[in-house]
Design a protein around this motif. Structure first.
Motif, PDB file in Angstrom:
ATOM      1  N   LEU A 139       0.868  -1.172   0.000  1.00  0.00           N
ATOM      2  CA  LEU A 139       0.000   0.000   0.000  1.00  0.00           C
ATOM      3  C   LEU A 139       0.909   1.227   0.000  1.00  0.00           C
ATOM      4  CD1 LEU A 139      -2.495  -0.957   2.870  1.00  0.00           C
ATOM      5  CD2 LEU A 139      -2.901  -1.180   0.412  1.00  0.00           C
ATOM      6  N   ILE A 140       0.520   2.262  -0.703  1.00  0.00           N
ATOM      7  CA  ILE A 140       1.247   3.528  -0.628  1.00  0.00           C
ATOM      8  C   ILE A 140       0.274   4.609  -0.178  1.00  0.00           C
ATOM      9  CG2 ILE A 140       2.571   5.271  -1.863  1.00  0.00           C
ATOM     10  CD1 ILE A 140       3.732   3.230  -3.605  1.00  0.00           C
ATOM     11  N   PHE A 141       0.631   5.260   0.933  1.00  0.00           N
ATOM     12  CA  PHE A 141      -0.175   6.349   1.483  1.00  0.00           C
ATOM     13  C   PHE A 141       0.443   7.684   1.082  1.00  0.00           C
ATOM     14  CE2 PHE A 141      -1.136   2.705   4.083  1.00  0.00           C
ATOM     15  CZ  PHE A 141      -2.498   2.822   4.342  1.00  0.00           C
ATOM     16  N   TYR A 142      -0.403   8.604   0.643  1.00  0.00           N
ATOM     17  CA  TYR A 142       0.057   9.916   0.205  1.00  0.00           C
ATOM     18  C   TYR A 142      -0.513  10.996   1.115  1.00  0.00           C
ATOM     19  CZ  TYR A 142       1.203   7.493  -4.179  1.00  0.00           C
ATOM     20  OH  TYR A 142       1.707   6.633  -5.131  1.00  0.00           O
ATOM     21  N   ASN A 143       0.366  11.868   1.580  1.00  0.00           N
ATOM     22  CA  ASN A 143      -0.032  13.054   2.334  1.00  0.00           C
ATOM     23  C   ASN A 143       0.373  14.264   1.498  1.00  0.00           C
ATOM     24  OD1 ASN A 143      -0.786  14.904   4.230  1.00  0.00           O
ATOM     25  ND2 ASN A 143       0.803  14.377   5.727  1.00  0.00           N
ATOM     26  N   CYS A 144      -0.596  14.983   0.945  1.00  0.00           N
ATOM     27  CA  CYS A 144      -0.332  15.995  -0.075  1.00  0.00           C
ATOM     28  C   CYS A 144      -0.638  17.405   0.435  1.00  0.00           C
ATOM     29  CB  CYS A 144      -1.178  15.718  -1.321  1.00  0.00           C
ATOM     30  SG  CYS A 144      -0.981  14.024  -1.963  1.00  0.00           S
ATOM     31  N   GLY A 171      -1.702  -2.567  -4.383  1.00  0.00           N
ATOM     32  CA  GLY A 171      -1.200  -3.381  -5.472  1.00  0.00           C
ATOM     33  C   GLY A 171       0.122  -2.964  -6.058  1.00  0.00           C
ATOM     34  N   VAL A 172       0.895  -2.128  -5.367  1.00  0.00           N
ATOM     35  CA  VAL A 172       2.209  -1.711  -5.861  1.00  0.00           C
ATOM     36  C   VAL A 172       3.212  -2.822  -5.579  1.00  0.00           C
ATOM     37  CG1 VAL A 172       4.038  -0.006  -5.668  1.00  0.00           C
ATOM     38  CG2 VAL A 172       1.646   0.706  -5.486  1.00  0.00           C
ATOM     39  N   VAL A 192       5.295   3.785   2.440  1.00  0.00           N
ATOM     40  CA  VAL A 192       5.127   2.463   1.845  1.00  0.00           C
ATOM     41  C   VAL A 192       4.866   1.436   2.947  1.00  0.00           C
ATOM     42  CG1 VAL A 192       6.196   0.683   0.412  1.00  0.00           C
ATOM     43  CG2 VAL A 192       6.665   3.102  -0.038  1.00  0.00           C
ATOM     44  N   VAL A 193       3.771   0.664   2.789  1.00  0.00           N
ATOM     45  CA  VAL A 193       3.366  -0.317   3.791  1.00  0.00           C
ATOM     46  C   VAL A 193       3.138  -1.656   3.095  1.00  0.00           C
ATOM     47  CG1 VAL A 193       1.657  -0.937   5.543  1.00  0.00           C
ATOM     48  CG2 VAL A 193       2.260   1.463   5.183  1.00  0.00           C
TER      49      VAL A 193
END
Length: 226
Positions: A139-144, A171-172, A192-193
């Motif tokens: 999983l990819i978490f984005y803080n924008c 799905g990365v 990245v998790v």
């Protein structure tokens, strides 16, 4: 005569004390290094559960497994103390894999109708000899800083207490080098998790369950020092 008596007493003391000295390591190492249970998990070589009362130590600190409340086995994360790091769901000794849950990530989303945005890549909390198994997708978490322009990715917007424009995608593929530049978004910090392999095609909206399902860690075989 007095000198002879002193030497005799010293000899008797040494004969009496030497077996006790030799017996101490056996007592310290004894069954403290054998397989033990923590909850439903059997912990055995190369892992070990410390015996704090007896002061036993059975191996490298990296392979020490804690047992919270005598029921929850866990592996401490690098740079943290106490009950933190990764709870252990299962150990495959043949494949040298542990299925673990990142406790910090799990607690980040244990907030009703909200979340705390995760701050560290899971891999950054691992101490050698442990590493993320290559089979894990991420999983990819984005803080924008502003609403992100979605580059045709299946992303889900998050409601976090400490982030206004937060997103997650699933799905990365895992990259052992950490080269995730192809998944970067301008103006966004990315975390990245890893998750279990069956989650490769999972919907990003299931991110909380994916984190709770854990991921695989691998350790290198133990070798005797030369």
């Amino acid at each position: 005569m007095a000198t002879t008596s002193c030497w005799f007493l010293a000899f008797v003391w040494a004969v009496w004390w030497l077996p006790l000295m030799l017996a101490v390591p056996e007592e310290q190492q004894g069954d403290g290094c054998s397989a033990k249970r923590c909850g439903n998990l059997t912990v055995s070589d190369p892992f070990w559960l410390p015996d704090w009362e007896a002061g036993r130590s059975c191996g490298p600190l990296d392979f020490e497994v804690g047992c919270f409340h005598d029921n929850i086995p866990f592996l401490r994360s690098s740079g943290f103390d106490g009950y933190s790091g990764f709870s252990i769901m299962n150990i495959s000794y043949e494949e040298r894999n542990l299925r673990v849950v990142d406790l910090h990530k799990k607690s980040d989303f244990n907030v009703p109708n909200a979340c705390n945005f995760p701050r560290l890549n899971t891999s950054s909390k691992l101490a050698l000899p442990f590493k993320v198994n290559n089979s894990n997708p991420n999983l990819i978490f984005y803080n924008c800083t502003k609403a992100a322009a979605n580059p045709d990715w299946a992303m889900v917007e998050l409601t976090c207490l400490d982030a206004t424009n937060a997103y997650v995608r699933a799905g990365v593929r895992h990259d052992a080098t950490g080269a995730y530049a192809g998944y970067a978004l301008e103006g966004c910090d990315a975390i990245v998790v890893p998750v279990v392999s069956s989650a490769g095609s999972a919907n990003a909206s299931n991110y909380e369950q994916l984190i709770q399902d854990g991921f695989l860690l691998t350790w290198d075989p133990v070798t005797d020092p030369i």
